[in-house]
Write a protein that holds these residues in place. Sequence first.
Motif, PDB file in Angstrom:
ATOM      1  N   LYS A 141      -3.292 -10.394   5.815  1.00  0.00           N
ATOM      2  CA  LYS A 141      -4.205  -9.281   6.047  1.00  0.00           C
ATOM      3  C   LYS A 141      -5.650  -9.675   5.745  1.00  0.00           C
ATOM      4  O   LYS A 141      -6.558  -9.386   6.526  1.00  0.00           O
ATOM      5  CB  LYS A 141      -3.804  -8.069   5.183  1.00  0.00           C
ATOM      6  CG  LYS A 141      -2.593  -7.317   5.717  1.00  0.00           C
ATOM      7  CD  LYS A 141      -2.231  -6.149   4.817  1.00  0.00           C
ATOM      8  CE  LYS A 141      -3.296  -5.088   4.754  1.00  0.00           C
ATOM      9  NZ  LYS A 141      -3.541  -4.457   6.081  1.00  0.00           N
ATOM     10  N   ASN A 142      -5.863 -10.338   4.638  1.00  0.00           N
ATOM     11  CA  ASN A 142      -7.222 -10.607   4.182  1.00  0.00           C
ATOM     12  C   ASN A 142      -7.863 -11.806   4.869  1.00  0.00           C
ATOM     13  O   ASN A 142      -9.073 -11.818   5.104  1.00  0.00           O
ATOM     14  CB  ASN A 142      -7.239 -10.817   2.668  1.00  0.00           C
ATOM     15  CG  ASN A 142      -6.860  -9.549   1.906  1.00  0.00           C
ATOM     16  OD1 ASN A 142      -7.047  -8.440   2.397  1.00  0.00           O
ATOM     17  ND2 ASN A 142      -6.304  -9.712   0.711  1.00  0.00           N
TER      18      ASN A 142
ATOM     19  N   GLU B 103      -2.703  -6.863  11.370  1.00  0.00           N
ATOM     20  CA  GLU B 103      -2.121  -5.561  11.071  1.00  0.00           C
ATOM     21  C   GLU B 103      -0.648  -5.799  10.733  1.00  0.00           C
ATOM     22  O   GLU B 103       0.097  -6.334  11.556  1.00  0.00           O
ATOM     23  CB  GLU B 103      -2.230  -4.623  12.266  1.00  0.00           C
ATOM     24  CG  GLU B 103      -3.650  -4.269  12.650  1.00  0.00           C
ATOM     25  CD  GLU B 103      -3.708  -3.356  13.857  1.00  0.00           C
ATOM     26  OE1 GLU B 103      -4.724  -2.668  14.034  1.00  0.00           O
ATOM     27  OE2 GLU B 103      -2.723  -3.342  14.642  1.00  0.00           O
ATOM     28  N   ILE B 104      -0.246  -5.428   9.540  1.00  0.00           N
ATOM     29  CA  ILE B 104       1.107  -5.717   9.069  1.00  0.00           C
ATOM     30  C   ILE B 104       1.886  -4.418   8.865  1.00  0.00           C
ATOM     31  O   ILE B 104       1.371  -3.456   8.284  1.00  0.00           O
ATOM     32  CB  ILE B 104       1.103  -6.500   7.734  1.00  0.00           C
ATOM     33  CG1 ILE B 104       0.256  -7.764   7.857  1.00  0.00           C
ATOM     34  CG2 ILE B 104       2.530  -6.820   7.295  1.00  0.00           C
ATOM     35  CD1 ILE B 104       0.849  -8.831   8.714  1.00  0.00           C
TER      36      ILE B 104
ATOM     37  N   HIS C  77      -4.313  -6.871  -4.828  1.00  0.00           N
ATOM     38  CA  HIS C  77      -5.013  -7.408  -3.650  1.00  0.00           C
ATOM     39  C   HIS C  77      -5.854  -6.331  -2.954  1.00  0.00           C
ATOM     40  O   HIS C  77      -6.301  -6.540  -1.821  1.00  0.00           O
ATOM     41  CB  HIS C  77      -4.002  -7.970  -2.656  1.00  0.00           C
ATOM     42  CG  HIS C  77      -3.226  -9.148  -3.161  1.00  0.00           C
ATOM     43  ND1 HIS C  77      -3.744 -10.415  -3.213  1.00  0.00           N
ATOM     44  CD2 HIS C  77      -1.953  -9.229  -3.663  1.00  0.00           C
ATOM     45  CE1 HIS C  77      -2.836 -11.256  -3.692  1.00  0.00           C
ATOM     46  NE2 HIS C  77      -1.737 -10.560  -3.973  1.00  0.00           N
ATOM     47  N   ASN C  78      -6.026  -5.202  -3.622  1.00  0.00           N
ATOM     48  CA  ASN C  78      -6.793  -4.082  -3.063  1.00  0.00           C
ATOM     49  C   ASN C  78      -6.197  -3.579  -1.751  1.00  0.00           C
ATOM     50  O   ASN C  78      -6.915  -3.216  -0.812  1.00  0.00           O
ATOM     51  CB  ASN C  78      -8.257  -4.482  -2.843  1.00  0.00           C
ATOM     52  CG  ASN C  78      -8.966  -4.805  -4.141  1.00  0.00           C
ATOM     53  OD1 ASN C  78      -8.831  -4.079  -5.130  1.00  0.00           O
ATOM     54  ND2 ASN C  78      -9.695  -5.902  -4.165  1.00  0.00           N
ATOM     55  N   ILE C  79      -4.884  -3.573  -1.685  1.00  0.00           N
ATOM     56  CA  ILE C  79      -4.168  -3.076  -0.517  1.00  0.00           C
ATOM     57  C   ILE C  79      -3.420  -1.801  -0.887  1.00  0.00           C
ATOM     58  O   ILE C  79      -2.677  -1.774  -1.881  1.00  0.00           O
ATOM     59  CB  ILE C  79      -3.168  -4.126   0.021  1.00  0.00           C
ATOM     60  CG1 ILE C  79      -3.936  -5.350   0.545  1.00  0.00           C
ATOM     61  CG2 ILE C  79      -2.291  -3.538   1.125  1.00  0.00           C
ATOM     62  CD1 ILE C  79      -3.035  -6.500   0.945  1.00  0.00           C
TER      63      ILE C  79
ATOM     64  N   LYS D  39      -6.768   2.458   9.195  1.00  0.00           N
ATOM     65  CA  LYS D  39      -7.420   2.571   7.891  1.00  0.00           C
ATOM     66  C   LYS D  39      -7.073   1.401   6.963  1.00  0.00           C
ATOM     67  O   LYS D  39      -7.351   1.440   5.772  1.00  0.00           O
ATOM     68  CB  LYS D  39      -7.026   3.887   7.221  1.00  0.00           C
ATOM     69  CG  LYS D  39      -7.412   5.135   8.007  1.00  0.00           C
ATOM     70  CD  LYS D  39      -8.916   5.213   8.247  1.00  0.00           C
ATOM     71  CE  LYS D  39      -9.275   6.486   9.000  1.00  0.00           C
ATOM     72  NZ  LYS D  39     -10.748   6.554   9.280  1.00  0.00           N
ATOM     73  N   ASN D  40      -6.446   0.352   7.531  1.00  0.00           N
ATOM     74  CA  ASN D  40      -6.105  -0.859   6.791  1.00  0.00           C
ATOM     75  C   ASN D  40      -5.108  -0.609   5.663  1.00  0.00           C
ATOM     76  O   ASN D  40      -5.144  -1.264   4.619  1.00  0.00           O
ATOM     77  CB  ASN D  40      -7.366  -1.539   6.234  1.00  0.00           C
ATOM     78  CG  ASN D  40      -7.122  -2.995   5.898  1.00  0.00           C
ATOM     79  OD1 ASN D  40      -6.311  -3.668   6.540  1.00  0.00           O
ATOM     80  ND2 ASN D  40      -7.809  -3.487   4.884  1.00  0.00           N
TER      81      ASN D  40
END
Length: 265
Positions: free
Chosen positions: A44-45, A50-51, A98-100, A131-132
């Motif tokens: 993702k990063n 898009e997962i 991971h700020n996810i 929106k990730n």
Amino acid sequence: MENSGILLVKKRLVIKVGSAVLTENGKLAFERLSNLVDLIAKLKNEKNYEIILVSSGAVAAGFTSLQLDKKHVANRQALASIGQPLLMKHYKTRFKEHNIICAQMLLIADDFDSRKRTAYAKGAIEILLEKNILPIINENDVTATDELLFGDNDQLAAHVTYHFKADMLAILTDIDGYYNKNPHQFDDAVIQKEVNEILPEMLDMKHTPNTEFATGGIATKLKAADFLLKNDIPMFLTSGFDLENAYEYLLNNSYKSGTIFKAKE
């Protein structure tokens, strides 16, 4: 020699991880779960993929709190109801590093048989990905009847890939690819790096789940591959114990071990 794979142009990927990877000795395998989180975060990063994650493990997570006999359906449903929030708690804790942000979605086969219900689910998925946010999907096996369930998350993941317009399904499991014969029984078994067609005799293989919490086996993965091949969507099968090949393929478009199922060009 490394094989070249398929470049993910649109970058929407479904990753499915099974109970065989997420459990060990009747408990959740936290190190493997953590390694999976790190892989997804990197995709993702660093690659901006898009997962969508399709994750088993709810029954196993529930069993860590309440040891019920898993052979009885009602007990498995009870364990799933206990374990699903526990599993999400572990995912949320690690992904937060991971700020996810994670979201949970529980689906059944019937959700893909109704055009209206499929559209609602797809609408929610599109908003989350826009929106990730990482959708984590599992089968809602707590209250649904058998005829409304897929029965294994390989089929669920294949339908998620197709209906939610993903470019590929990657299945992480307890084997490093598809072999021409059972590698646990035959020393001369050879891994098939690329498969372009699922023959009827391949689908007739007996289900052989390798853990007490698993519901599938190689046959369910071949069935998932068959469904996707007929819809011209590739599927990658590799080990979830050692994620080296998953990293190489999904990040660098090459791999030393694993099987890519794709239609002939």
